[in-house]
Design a protein around this motif. Structure first.
Motif, short mmCIF file in Angstrom:
data_model
loop_
_atom_site.label_atom_id
_atom_site.label_comp_id
_atom_site.label_asym_id
_atom_site.label_seq_id
_atom_site.Cartn_x
_atom_site.Cartn_y
_atom_site.Cartn_z
N LEU A 72 35.40 36.39 23.22
CA LEU A 72 34.91 37.77 22.76
C LEU A 72 34.89 38.76 23.67
O LEU A 72 34.83 40.12 23.18
CB LEU A 72 33.34 37.43 22.28
N ARG A 73 34.91 38.45 25.21
CA ARG A 73 34.98 39.54 25.94
C ARG A 73 36.38 40.24 25.94
O ARG A 73 36.61 41.46 26.53
CB ARG A 73 34.75 39.25 27.31
N THR A 78 37.26 41.33 20.41
CA THR A 78 36.11 42.23 20.03
C THR A 78 36.31 43.09 18.85
O THR A 78 35.57 43.14 17.79
CB THR A 78 35.69 43.12 21.18
N THR A 82 34.44 42.67 15.19
CA THR A 82 33.74 43.64 14.73
C THR A 82 34.62 44.12 13.31
O THR A 82 33.44 44.49 12.31
CB THR A 82 33.86 45.13 15.66
N ARG A 224 43.91 41.29 33.75
CA ARG A 224 44.39 42.21 34.39
C ARG A 224 44.80 41.84 35.87
O ARG A 224 45.80 42.47 36.30
CB ARG A 224 43.32 43.15 34.57
N LYS A 225 44.16 40.92 36.35
CA LYS A 225 44.55 40.35 37.78
C LYS A 225 45.96 39.80 37.68
O LYS A 225 46.58 40.08 38.72
CB LYS A 225 43.55 39.47 38.12
N LYS A 228 48.27 42.41 37.84
CA LYS A 228 48.27 43.24 39.21
C LYS A 228 48.98 42.12 39.94
O LYS A 228 50.12 42.87 40.70
CB LYS A 228 46.98 43.34 39.35
N ALA A 257 48.24 49.18 37.01
CA ALA A 257 47.49 49.22 38.14
C ALA A 257 48.48 48.78 39.42
O ALA A 257 48.22 49.41 40.60
CB ALA A 257 46.10 48.60 38.13
N ALA A 260 50.90 51.30 40.43
CA ALA A 260 50.37 52.33 41.11
C ALA A 260 50.13 51.95 42.52
O ALA A 260 50.45 52.87 43.33
CB ALA A 260 49.02 52.78 40.33
N GLN A 261 49.75 51.02 42.78
CA GLN A 261 49.27 50.63 44.22
C GLN A 261 50.40 50.28 44.93
O GLN A 261 50.01 50.74 46.21
CB GLN A 261 48.47 49.20 43.91
N GLU A 280 42.96 51.06 24.73
CA GLU A 280 43.15 51.60 26.08
C GLU A 280 44.76 52.02 26.25
O GLU A 280 45.11 52.99 27.06
CB GLU A 280 42.60 50.81 27.11
N GLY A 282 46.74 53.98 24.89
CA GLY A 282 47.00 55.41 24.77
C GLY A 282 46.44 56.25 26.01
O GLY A 282 46.78 57.35 26.23
N ASP A 283 45.44 55.60 26.54
CA ASP A 283 44.62 56.13 27.68
C ASP A 283 45.30 56.05 28.98
O ASP A 283 44.42 56.47 29.97
CB ASP A 283 43.18 56.44 27.40
N SER A 284 45.85 55.07 29.18
CA SER A 284 46.42 54.66 30.55
C SER A 284 47.47 55.70 30.97
O SER A 284 47.85 56.55 30.41
CB SER A 284 46.81 53.22 30.64
N PHE A 285 47.67 55.27 32.51
CA PHE A 285 48.72 56.21 32.93
C PHE A 285 49.59 55.51 33.80
O PHE A 285 49.31 54.67 34.71
CB PHE A 285 48.15 57.34 33.82
#
Lengths: 336, 336
Positions: A72-73, A78, A82, A224-225, A228, A257, A260-261, A280, A282-285
């Motif tokens: 669910l995380r 989610t 919902t 995510r890790k 990365k 990420a 970027a790093q 998210e 749409g809002d990442s770069f």
DNA sequence: CTACCAATTTGGAACGTTCCAAGTGGATCA
DNA sequence: TGATCCACTTGGAACGTTCCAAATTGGTAG
């Protein structure tokens, strides 16, 4: 502190029998509208609250739907949970939700608790392993059950399955990467031996095979890790890779990420496409291209399917695939 | 298709009375262990499943807990809900979950549905507005209810409240920014007139006042987009701002994306601190400093509190604040 | 005036538990 | 030997609905 009023109290106040009150509660056309109005008034007057436990005991239809989710995380799940819950809510049902963290024991426990509570139906995004116990218990109880998003129980066992068309989504995305001029496309994420991984990887492999490109798959639990870390692995060990198809968006966002790093220009030097199209993206770069599963709409469909099964006895087909769309954004598009 | 076995069937199979079976189900020390074992065996033999609806009807303790969340899509709330649900599950309770999307009507509807279903207690992160209807119904039903994370009903109304210490968290973070040499600190996000906003802003203002720095508050609904947009607004209209305290992590992460997009070096040119410390903070680039609310532990505490209320009749104090910690990462630390 | 019908309404028996007061049977005590 | 006690066990009455068969009402046709 006095006890809650019952239909008998309502009946006394309204000057009718408890049977009539019951009929009013069920919106039966049998009762005269004057009577109905009077009963309604009496209910309001004494603050009557319907007792579903009692109704359920007698008629075994609780209006409770069980929703079991393995993770669910993850925003994807989610969003799904919902949307199912809200759709059920508008049709007068209440949702019992449990997260299992992909733990088969946890899953068995929550499923049996839900059965005890008399859920009328279940929707389950199962953990891998432990399927026999879980689905066995559900079938023994004779409860309609829909398996969604991941396919662990063979459909033959009689549990209908519904999911987005993962394979097709991957095909769309990988073909897009080729069109954008990718020379070497890697696939990152997913645990081997799972249906969700297999479908995506097989879509990826089929496109690569068609153009004679050599595949490269980096497996791992989607996070995510992992994304990365994958950036480092790719640049160090596979420098020719110039595009990546990700198992899901979390990995794709992690790769952004990572880029970027390390100063890699995502979208130009390394094209990236995610999967799921969570908000998210749409809002990442740069904004992350992704395969949109329309998960909110999917959740609403699932809610409708399970209620049709329950109320109209329409048994769903063994396997349903919902449409996916490729959403192209800066992370995979040539900057003009 | 035959009906589900009842305790009477179990009693017949085991050669005892239904009362004895009932006692076994309740783990009563009254029954002899031989009898207990025989009853257990009989249950297994005929595939007995406990019927909680019936038990509830008689003893009105369903083992159902209602959990109402205003914005389940926000990872912070997801984490909270998940941890409450899992903690309740280990104690044998089942969670009925509903998302309200901050809609008071939705909230009133799901709360009344939960009451009909006979939830034994409720935990609610309420929407602003509509509190009278919601809490009135809960109190009339005499159901223990805990208000969490956001404080809309005056505590005087008898609804205990628990939340992280938002004000203190902001104080810690803003003081940290000052130590890192910030000259002008802005506060971004939060909707005016809400307790959650007020507490954070007042913490921010108090620190600034102590050092004589002029405040700057940019309000708005907390989202990644707001953060992304805020970067543009700050650089264009308030170029002296060199540090930002964010209402929550979504805003902070959005600002990181905004910085990447406009070429601002987050952490160096613009120091950023978020709030909540969702998982993603550690995996963003640069990693986002944040005020950790220990939300998983908080959720477990809430589960324990509500069960103590229910089982041991320990009424919680009117207001509880849980500890918060500042987690410093690259987005606000001088690179050494 | 009676019989019949449709439209409403109703009493009572479920549903599967829990809980209470009362019962059983063996051991111990006077 | 009978009384008392203890450790269990048990029948039956709730709990608040639904559902069925049956009753009541009022109107209408014969």
């Amino acid at each position: 502190m006095k006890r809650r009023p019952t239909i008998i109290d309502v009946a006394r106040t309204a000057g009718v029998s408890k049977s009539t009150v019951s009929l009013v509660l069920q919106n039966s056309p049998l009762v005269k509208s004057d009577t109905r109005a009077e009963v309604r008034r009496a209910m309001a007057e004494i603050g009557y609250v319907y007792n579903r436990a009692a109704a359920n005991l007698r008629s075994s239809n609780a209006g409770l739907i069980g929703l079991v989710i393995n993770d669910l995380r993850n925003p994807f799940f989610t969003e799904f949970a919902t949307s199912v819950q809200m759709a059920l809510s508008t049709r007068g049902y209440v949702t019992v939700l449990a997260n299992t963290d992909d733990d088969p024991d946890m899953q068995a426990q929550v499923v049996s608790a839900m059965i005890e509570h008399g859920v009328s139906a279940m929707v389950i995004s199962p953990s891998y392993d432990g399927e026999a116990e879980t689905f066995g218990a559900i079938q023994r109880a004779g409860i309609p059950c829909l398996q969604v998003l991941r396919n662990v129980a063979p459909a033959a066992a009689g549990i209908p399955f519904a999911a987005p068309d993962y394979r097709h989504g991957t095909v769309l995305a990988v073909e897009h990467l080729l069109e954008e001029g990718a020379r070497r496309i890697a696939f990152v994420g997913g645990i081997e031996g799972r249906s969700v991984t297999f479908e995506r990887v097989s879509g990826y492999l089929s496109v690569l095979e068609a153009v004679g490109m050599e595949p490269l798959v980096l497996s791992g639990r989607a996070s995510r890790k992992l994304g990365k870390d994958a950036v480092g692995i790719l640049t160090a060990q596979h420098p020719t890779v110039d595009a990546v198809m990700c198992f899901n968006d979390l990995i794709g966002l992690g790769m952004l990420a990572g880029c970027a790093q390390t100063g890699i220009q995502a979208g130009e030097t390394l094209k990236i496409v995610g999967f799921d199209d969570i908000d998210e993206c749409g809002d990442s770069f740069p904004a992350l291209s992704s395969v949109r599963c329309n998960i909110a709409a999917f959740g609403e469909d699932i809610a409708a399917t399970i209620l049709n099964w329950l109320e109209k006895n329409e048994v769903p087909v063994a396997e349903t695939r919902s449409q996916v769309d490729l959403i192209v954004r800066e992370s995979s598009r040539r900057i003009l």
